[in-house]
Design a protein around this motif. Structure first.
Motif, short mmCIF file in Angstrom:
data_model
loop_
_atom_site.label_atom_id
_atom_site.label_comp_id
_atom_site.label_asym_id
_atom_site.label_seq_id
_atom_site.Cartn_x
_atom_site.Cartn_y
_atom_site.Cartn_z
N MET A 68 0.82 -1.20 0.00
CA MET A 68 0.00 0.00 0.00
C MET A 68 0.86 1.26 0.00
SD MET A 68 -2.82 1.33 2.81
CE MET A 68 -1.64 1.30 4.16
N GLN A 69 1.92 1.27 0.82
CA GLN A 69 2.79 2.45 0.88
C GLN A 69 3.48 2.68 -0.46
OE1 GLN A 69 6.19 2.22 3.51
NE2 GLN A 69 6.21 4.44 3.81
N ALA A 70 3.97 1.61 -1.06
CA ALA A 70 4.67 1.75 -2.35
C ALA A 70 3.74 2.27 -3.43
CB ALA A 70 5.26 0.40 -2.76
N ALA A 71 2.46 1.94 -3.33
CA ALA A 71 1.48 2.40 -4.33
C ALA A 71 0.99 3.81 -4.05
CB ALA A 71 0.29 1.44 -4.37
N GLY A 72 1.34 4.38 -2.89
CA GLY A 72 0.89 5.72 -2.54
C GLY A 72 -0.34 5.74 -1.66
N GLY A 73 -0.71 4.59 -1.10
CA GLY A 73 -1.91 4.52 -0.27
C GLY A 73 -1.83 5.30 1.02
N ILE A 74 -0.65 5.30 1.63
CA ILE A 74 -0.50 6.05 2.88
C ILE A 74 -0.59 7.55 2.61
CG2 ILE A 74 1.20 6.68 4.65
CD1 ILE A 74 1.89 3.79 4.96
N ASP A 75 -0.05 8.00 1.48
CA ASP A 75 -0.18 9.42 1.12
C ASP A 75 -1.65 9.80 0.98
OD1 ASP A 75 2.53 9.68 1.15
OD2 ASP A 75 2.79 9.55 -1.02
N VAL A 231 -0.98 12.84 -4.07
CA VAL A 231 -2.06 11.86 -4.08
C VAL A 231 -2.32 11.43 -5.52
CG1 VAL A 231 -4.47 11.42 -3.51
CG2 VAL A 231 -3.08 12.87 -2.03
N THR A 232 -2.33 10.13 -5.75
CA THR A 232 -2.57 9.58 -7.08
C THR A 232 -3.77 8.64 -7.05
OG1 THR A 232 -1.11 7.69 -6.71
CG2 THR A 232 -0.10 9.71 -7.59
N ASN A 237 -6.64 3.97 -4.75
CA ASN A 237 -7.15 2.61 -4.91
C ASN A 237 -6.48 1.65 -3.92
OD1 ASN A 237 -8.77 3.53 -7.00
ND2 ASN A 237 -7.31 2.94 -8.59
N ALA A 238 -5.17 1.83 -3.73
CA ALA A 238 -4.45 0.96 -2.79
C ALA A 238 -4.96 1.16 -1.36
CB ALA A 238 -2.95 1.23 -2.87
N GLY A 239 -5.16 2.43 -0.99
CA GLY A 239 -5.67 2.72 0.35
C GLY A 239 -7.05 2.15 0.57
N ILE A 240 -7.90 2.27 -0.43
CA ILE A 240 -9.27 1.73 -0.31
C ILE A 240 -9.24 0.21 -0.19
CG2 ILE A 240 -11.44 1.40 -1.55
CD1 ILE A 240 -11.07 4.22 -2.71
N VAL A 241 -8.42 -0.45 -0.99
CA VAL A 241 -8.32 -1.92 -0.92
C VAL A 241 -7.84 -2.35 0.46
CG1 VAL A 241 -7.05 -3.93 -1.78
CG2 VAL A 241 -7.99 -2.26 -3.39
N PHE A 242 -6.84 -1.64 0.99
CA PHE A 242 -6.31 -2.01 2.30
C PHE A 242 -7.37 -1.84 3.38
CE2 PHE A 242 -4.07 -1.41 6.29
CZ PHE A 242 -3.11 -2.42 6.24
N ILE A 285 -3.67 -5.12 -4.45
CA ILE A 285 -2.96 -3.85 -4.62
C ILE A 285 -1.94 -3.98 -5.75
CG2 ILE A 285 -1.33 -2.25 -3.55
CD1 ILE A 285 -2.78 -2.74 -0.90
N MET A 286 -1.24 -5.11 -5.78
CA MET A 286 -0.24 -5.34 -6.83
C MET A 286 -0.88 -5.34 -8.21
SD MET A 286 2.50 -8.48 -7.12
CE MET A 286 1.20 -9.72 -7.07
#
Length: 447
Positions: A68-75, A231-232, A237-242, A285-286
């Motif tokens: 999630m962090q690598a995808a920008g989810g934490i941002d 924010v991308t 999407n990664a944040g929502i999935v997590f 996420i991947m």
């Protein structure tokens, strides 16, 4: 002779914990393993069981969180949190800690607080609120948040201890005590902390900085503060999935009937459920956000998670070895004290958190004693959550240092005497209020 051996071996355990604390990081795990070696080879104790289940949960959660962090989810999460805080800037001493708590609980890590710190500092100062108040309580609130997170390392340790016979106290049983206790504790603490320290207008140090031109005077009309993150769509999407994965874990905890059955025909325990869900989350996420998988080991969440896993491995193995040898003595002796005065259990968790700065280590070390003493599990869970504030009693954590550095007004201090820093009183206040609320909720509807 038995008492002499008990005390000697206890000193070995405590000595290894202290040495591990001085070494910090993976040193905690190494000293734990060294302690196991001393107990086994010098005292002839049978080695205990390594915390395999807890480690596997930690690894699966860390992997998903790092994806999630690598995808920008934490941002993306940080950007949402910043907007929530900005809506009520005058109540920031309560709102900021609550938002920090919720996001740390959802992400399973207090690391999410770092990019929020400049937002909290800027909003509070611009609106005339002493920054040390919301900053200090926000930092401490992320500590108790890990007792309310389905995906934290501390919860992994707790679930593996209680989600078995004869207790069968599951994840949802813990959360229904810890979450309301933490929220009540944060709100009550916010009211008290909002009175700590001098107001900006009355603080000579801050006014001197303003007069010298080192900092600007507060300006409430500049209320729009944005987190310095990008924010991308992939991050969103990664944040929502997590977060959907976290929600799924809670749902599986609530409704046993929807879980698959094991070989005995019983619902699968929550330990493998958490691991399975987190692997699915990481895979989704991947596929959806397409982060660079090769960068996962470089993520801060991954590094911190691996360090926590190593520390948990060594120290939990050490304490399990010691407790396994002296279960009866502890149950009759220390257990009797804990039964007569349950607050001693909370004090034990608090002190181990202070010494190790690790909630998962405190859980593996002290919770078995509370279980052996027969403390009602609802009461135990409530006190367990509040005592997690103890990791911030000393100004040695990265988030404390970062908060002080981000506070350009100078109101947030690390101190010079271990007890004169800005986090000392908020730590004690949040611990006491959450433990009290946890004891109440635990007595009302805990096991």
């Amino acid at each position: 002779m038995d008492i002499f051996l008990f005390i000697t071996q206890l000193l070995v355990v405590l000595g290894c914990i202290v040495m591990g604390t001085r070494s910090s990081g993976v040193g905690l795990g190494l000293w734990g393993g060294a302690g196991v070696a001393i107990l086994v080879f010098v005292f002839g104790i049978s080695p205990g069981s390594p915390p395999v289940d807890a480690l596997l949960i930690v690894l699966s959660v860390v992997l998903a969180s790092s994806m999630m962090q690598a995808a920008g989810g934490i941002d993306w999460m940080v950007s949402i949190a910043a907007k929530l805080i900005a809506r009520s800037p005058k109540q920031i001493t309560i709102i900021a800690p609550l938002v920090s708590f919720l996001f740390a609980a959802g992400a399973g890590t207090s690391n999410i607080l770092y990019p929020l710190l400049p937002v909290i500092q800027d909003l509070s100062y611009r609106n005339g609120v002493r920054p040390s108040r919301p900053l200090s309580l926000s930092v401490v609130a992320t500590g108790v948040a890990l007792a309310c997170s389905p995906v934290s390392a501390a919860m992994a340790a707790m679930v593996t201890l209680t989600d078995t016979a004869p207790w069968d106290f599951e994840l949802i049983d813990i959360l229904k005590v810890t979450i309301p206790a933490a929220i009540v504790g944060i709100i009550l603490s916010g009211i008290v902390v909002n009175r700590l320290g001098k107001d900006i207008a009355d603080d000579p140090e801050i006014q001197a900085r303003i007069a010298e031109g080192k900092i600007a005077a507060p300006s409430a009309n500049a209320a729009e503060v944005r987190a310095e993150v990008t924010v991308t769509a992939a991050g969103r999407n990664a944040g929502i999935v997590f977060l959907l994965g976290v929600a799924a874990i809670v749902v599986f905890g609530l409704f046993k009937g929807i879980r698959p059955l094991d070989a005995a025909g019983d619902p699968v325990a929550m330990t493998p459920i958490i691991e399975i869900v987190m692997f699915v989350v990481g895979t989704l996420i991947m596929l959806i956000s397409r982060p660079k998988v090769a960068e996962i080991p470089t993520m801060s969440v991954f590094k911190a998670g691996m360090v926590s896993a190593i520390a948990l491995f060594g120290l939990a193995w050490l304490t399990d070895t010691f407790l396994g040898e002296h279960t009866k003595l502890i149950a009759e002796g220390v257990g009797g004290l804990v039964t007569a005065a349950p607050w001693i259990f909370a004090l034990g968790i608090f002190l181990v958190c202070v010494l190790t700065t690790s909630q998962s280590t405190a859980t593996r070390t002290i919770v078995p004693i509370g279980l052996a003493a027969g403390i009602p599990l609802g009461l135990l869970s409530g006190m367990w959550a509040g005592a997690f504030a103890g990791i911030y009693l000393l100004p040695t954590n990265g988030s404390q240092i970062a908060a002080a550095n981000f506070d350009h007004s100078g109101s947030t201090k690390l101190g010079t005497k271990l007890v004169d820093h800005s986090f000392f009183l908020p730590t004690l206040i949040l611990a006491v209020t959450t433990i009290a609320a946890g004891a109440l909720f635990g007595a009302l509807w805990g096991g």
